[in-house]
Design a protein around this motif. Structure first.
Motif, short mmCIF file in Angstrom:
data_model
loop_
_atom_site.label_atom_id
_atom_site.label_comp_id
_atom_site.label_asym_id
_atom_site.label_seq_id
_atom_site.Cartn_x
_atom_site.Cartn_y
_atom_site.Cartn_z
N LEU A 18 -12.26 -8.37 -1.10
CA LEU A 18 -12.07 -6.94 -1.30
C LEU A 18 -11.09 -6.72 -2.44
CD1 LEU A 18 -11.70 -5.96 2.46
CD2 LEU A 18 -13.73 -5.70 1.02
N ARG A 19 -10.92 -5.48 -2.83
CA ARG A 19 -9.98 -5.19 -3.90
C ARG A 19 -8.90 -4.23 -3.41
NH1 ARG A 19 -11.29 -0.27 -6.34
NH2 ARG A 19 -13.29 0.53 -5.64
N ARG A 20 -7.82 -4.25 -4.12
CA ARG A 20 -6.70 -3.36 -3.81
C ARG A 20 -6.99 -1.98 -4.42
NH1 ARG A 20 -0.40 -4.88 -5.02
NH2 ARG A 20 0.46 -2.93 -4.25
N THR A 21 -6.79 -0.91 -3.62
CA THR A 21 -7.05 0.43 -4.12
C THR A 21 -5.82 1.31 -3.93
OG1 THR A 21 -7.86 1.27 -1.99
CG2 THR A 21 -9.49 0.25 -3.46
N ASN A 22 -5.76 2.40 -4.67
CA ASN A 22 -4.64 3.34 -4.54
C ASN A 22 -4.60 3.96 -3.15
OD1 ASN A 22 -3.84 2.90 -7.17
ND2 ASN A 22 -5.05 4.61 -7.97
N GLN A 23 -5.77 4.28 -2.60
CA GLN A 23 -5.80 4.88 -1.25
C GLN A 23 -5.29 3.89 -0.21
OE1 GLN A 23 -8.50 4.99 -3.32
NE2 GLN A 23 -8.67 7.18 -3.78
N ARG A 24 -5.73 2.65 -0.32
CA ARG A 24 -5.28 1.64 0.64
C ARG A 24 -3.77 1.43 0.52
NH1 ARG A 24 -8.83 -2.99 -0.13
NH2 ARG A 24 -10.30 -1.86 1.15
N ASP A 25 -3.26 1.42 -0.70
CA ASP A 25 -1.82 1.27 -0.91
C ASP A 25 -1.05 2.44 -0.30
OD1 ASP A 25 -2.16 -1.12 -2.24
OD2 ASP A 25 -1.90 -0.26 -4.25
N ALA A 26 -1.57 3.66 -0.43
CA ALA A 26 -0.91 4.83 0.15
C ALA A 26 -0.88 4.73 1.68
CB ALA A 26 -1.63 6.11 -0.28
N ILE A 27 -1.96 4.24 2.25
CA ILE A 27 -2.03 4.08 3.71
C ILE A 27 -1.03 3.03 4.18
CG2 ILE A 27 -3.51 3.32 5.63
CD1 ILE A 27 -5.88 4.53 3.92
#
Length: 165
Positions: A18-27
């Motif tokens: 998978l990749r790192r995303t801005n939304q995942r980082d915010a969560i």
């Protein structure tokens, strides 16, 4: 948030392809910014304030990843919904006292319980990894004084209280 949490998650995500995303980082920031239990819906509301582009589905998928990566623990506090506990990283052996009157949750550790856990599991041929005990109790303040500040605060904040059995 502890940088080791992000490093462990990055490694886990990379291994899953998978990749790192801005939304995942915010969560992830929202999950580990506070040292308290939460439901998926509570987390969604918290994240939406910081990042309005994050969807409910992304929150649920990220929670699943965090649980699968052993960075977050699902616990049952008796309110018929999944509650998440970010405190298992620092304290893999901790327990919860849940007031069925006001909904207050108190985490506690007890060396005697740890010793009992160790003795029982070893006697039965297992190696203990973590323990979680939930004790449901009645609020002493409500019983003794007829009122409980936690119950009042819960009702004023609109918090859904547990159903008594």
């Amino acid at each position: 948030m502890d940088s080791s949490v992000q490093a462990r998650l990055d490694d886990f995500i990379r291994r899953k392809g998978l990749r790192r995303t801005n939304q995942r980082d915010a969560i992830v920031r929202a999950v580990f910014s506070k040292d308290e239990h939460f439901t998926a819906e509570e987390l969604f509301e918290r994240v939406r304030k910081a990042d309005s582009d994050t969807s409910r589905a992304t929150v649920y998928r990220t929670l699943g990843l965090l649980v699968e990566a052993n960075l977050l623990q699902q616990i049952d506090l008796g309110d018929n919904q999944t509650t998440y506990d970010p405190n298992f990283l620092d304290k893999p052996s901790h327990n919860h006292l849940v007031c069925i009157d006001c909904g207050r949750v108190v985490e506690f550790e007890d060396m005697n319980l740890d010793l009992l856990n160790d003795c029982v599991t070893r006697r039965l041929g297992f190696k203990p990894l973590r323990q979680s005990i939930k004790i449901e109790a009645n609020c002493e303040q409500l019983r003794l004084k007829g009122r409980c500040p936690n119950l009042i605060a819960s009702r004023l904040s609109g918090k859904r209280l547990r159903k008594k059995r």
